[in-house]
Scaffold this motif. Sequence first.
Motif, short mmCIF file in Angstrom:
data_model
loop_
_atom_site.label_atom_id
_atom_site.label_comp_id
_atom_site.label_asym_id
_atom_site.label_seq_id
_atom_site.Cartn_x
_atom_site.Cartn_y
_atom_site.Cartn_z
N MET A 13 57.28 31.79 66.32
CA MET A 13 55.88 32.08 66.14
C MET A 13 55.59 32.13 64.64
O MET A 13 56.31 32.77 63.88
CB MET A 13 55.54 33.39 66.81
N THR A 14 54.55 31.47 64.24
CA THR A 14 54.21 31.45 62.81
C THR A 14 53.05 32.41 62.55
O THR A 14 52.19 32.60 63.39
CB THR A 14 53.79 30.04 62.37
N THR A 15 53.08 33.01 61.40
CA THR A 15 51.98 33.89 61.02
C THR A 15 50.87 33.06 60.42
O THR A 15 51.12 32.04 59.77
CB THR A 15 52.46 34.92 59.98
N PRO A 16 49.64 33.46 60.67
CA PRO A 16 48.53 32.68 60.11
C PRO A 16 48.54 32.78 58.59
O PRO A 16 48.84 33.83 58.02
CB PRO A 16 47.28 33.33 60.70
N GLU A 17 48.20 31.67 57.97
CA GLU A 17 48.16 31.63 56.51
C GLU A 17 46.91 32.38 56.02
O GLU A 17 45.82 32.17 56.55
CB GLU A 17 48.10 30.18 56.04
N PRO A 18 47.08 33.28 55.06
CA PRO A 18 45.90 34.01 54.57
C PRO A 18 44.93 33.05 53.90
O PRO A 18 45.32 32.04 53.33
CB PRO A 18 46.49 35.00 53.58
N SER A 19 43.66 33.38 54.03
CA SER A 19 42.65 32.51 53.44
C SER A 19 42.78 32.55 51.92
O SER A 19 43.45 33.40 51.34
CB SER A 19 41.26 32.96 53.87
N THR A 20 42.11 31.61 51.31
CA THR A 20 42.17 31.49 49.86
C THR A 20 41.63 32.74 49.18
O THR A 20 42.22 33.22 48.21
CB THR A 20 41.36 30.27 49.41
N THR A 21 40.56 33.30 49.72
CA THR A 21 39.99 34.48 49.08
C THR A 21 40.87 35.71 49.28
O THR A 21 40.88 36.59 48.43
CB THR A 21 38.58 34.77 49.63
N ALA A 22 41.61 35.76 50.38
CA ALA A 22 42.48 36.91 50.61
C ALA A 22 43.64 36.94 49.61
O ALA A 22 44.18 37.99 49.32
CB ALA A 22 43.01 36.90 52.03
N ARG A 23 44.02 35.77 49.10
CA ARG A 23 45.12 35.71 48.14
C ARG A 23 44.67 36.08 46.73
O ARG A 23 45.49 36.30 45.85
CB ARG A 23 45.74 34.32 48.14
N LEU A 24 43.36 36.14 46.50
CA LEU A 24 42.86 36.49 45.16
C LEU A 24 42.95 38.00 44.97
O LEU A 24 42.95 38.77 45.93
CB LEU A 24 41.40 36.05 45.02
N SER A 25 43.00 38.42 43.74
CA SER A 25 43.03 39.86 43.46
C SER A 25 41.66 40.47 43.75
O SER A 25 40.64 39.77 43.79
CB SER A 25 43.43 40.11 42.01
N ALA A 26 41.64 41.78 43.96
CA ALA A 26 40.40 42.47 44.33
C ALA A 26 39.30 42.30 43.28
O ALA A 26 38.14 42.04 43.65
CB ALA A 26 40.67 43.94 44.60
N PRO A 27 39.58 42.45 41.98
CA PRO A 27 38.51 42.25 41.00
C PRO A 27 37.93 40.84 41.02
O PRO A 27 36.72 40.66 40.86
CB PRO A 27 39.18 42.57 39.66
N VAL A 28 38.78 39.85 41.24
CA VAL A 28 38.29 38.47 41.28
C VAL A 28 37.41 38.27 42.51
O VAL A 28 36.35 37.64 42.45
CB VAL A 28 39.48 37.49 41.26
N ARG A 29 37.85 38.83 43.66
CA ARG A 29 37.02 38.73 44.87
C ARG A 29 35.68 39.42 44.67
O ARG A 29 34.65 38.94 45.11
CB ARG A 29 37.75 39.34 46.07
N PHE A 30 35.69 40.58 43.96
CA PHE A 30 34.44 41.29 43.71
C PHE A 30 33.50 40.45 42.85
O PHE A 30 32.31 40.32 43.15
CB PHE A 30 34.74 42.63 43.01
N VAL A 31 34.02 39.87 41.80
CA VAL A 31 33.16 39.09 40.89
C VAL A 31 32.63 37.85 41.61
O VAL A 31 31.45 37.50 41.46
CB VAL A 31 33.94 38.72 39.61
N LEU A 32 33.48 37.18 42.38
CA LEU A 32 33.01 36.00 43.11
C LEU A 32 31.95 36.38 44.15
O LEU A 32 30.93 35.69 44.30
CB LEU A 32 34.19 35.30 43.78
N GLY A 33 32.17 37.48 44.86
CA GLY A 33 31.17 37.93 45.83
C GLY A 33 29.87 38.32 45.16
O GLY A 33 28.79 38.02 45.66
N LEU A 34 29.99 38.99 44.02
CA LEU A 34 28.78 39.36 43.28
C LEU A 34 28.04 38.12 42.80
O LEU A 34 26.81 38.08 42.82
CB LEU A 34 29.16 40.26 42.10
N GLY A 35 28.78 37.10 42.42
CA GLY A 35 28.15 35.85 42.02
C GLY A 35 27.39 35.20 43.17
O GLY A 35 26.29 34.68 42.97
N VAL A 36 27.95 35.26 44.36
CA VAL A 36 27.26 34.71 45.53
C VAL A 36 25.98 35.50 45.79
O VAL A 36 24.91 34.92 46.03
CB VAL A 36 28.18 34.71 46.76
#
Length: 134
Positions: free
Chosen positions: A1-24
């Motif tokens: 059984m294979t584990t699902p690959e984390p999405s691209t945004t899940a692999r980013l650090s929390a501050p980067v995800r915050f800034v990208l989300g804020l940009g959206v």
Amino acid sequence: MTTPEPSTTARLSAPVRFVLGLGVLVGFSAAGQALVTVTGLPLPGSVVGLALLWAALGLKIVRLHWIADAADGLLGILGLLFVPATVGFIGYLSAGAEWGLWLLVMTAGLLLGGGVAGVLASRLARPEPPPTEA
């Protein structure tokens, strides 16, 4: 059984995800403001941007996990965002004494108008009595 690959945004650090989300979020707000400016809609641009974001989320153009970190961060400091409005309100508290007479006149007029309208509406809406048999 294979584990699902984390999405691209899940692999980013929390501050980067915050800034990208804020940009959206800021991008949709700017798009709403631009749409209001171009079309002359009598709505605030941020409200139109919110509707655009809601539609984009519904159509799965924007994924919720893209903006979740930024939205949670903004909700965490929501009380802080009301400080400027509160300070502005407190600045106008002294004006209440100067405007007291006008506020009293406007309140009396509002109550008088509402009362007259209520009495007229109740008399006009009263059902007619059934015809009496002679």
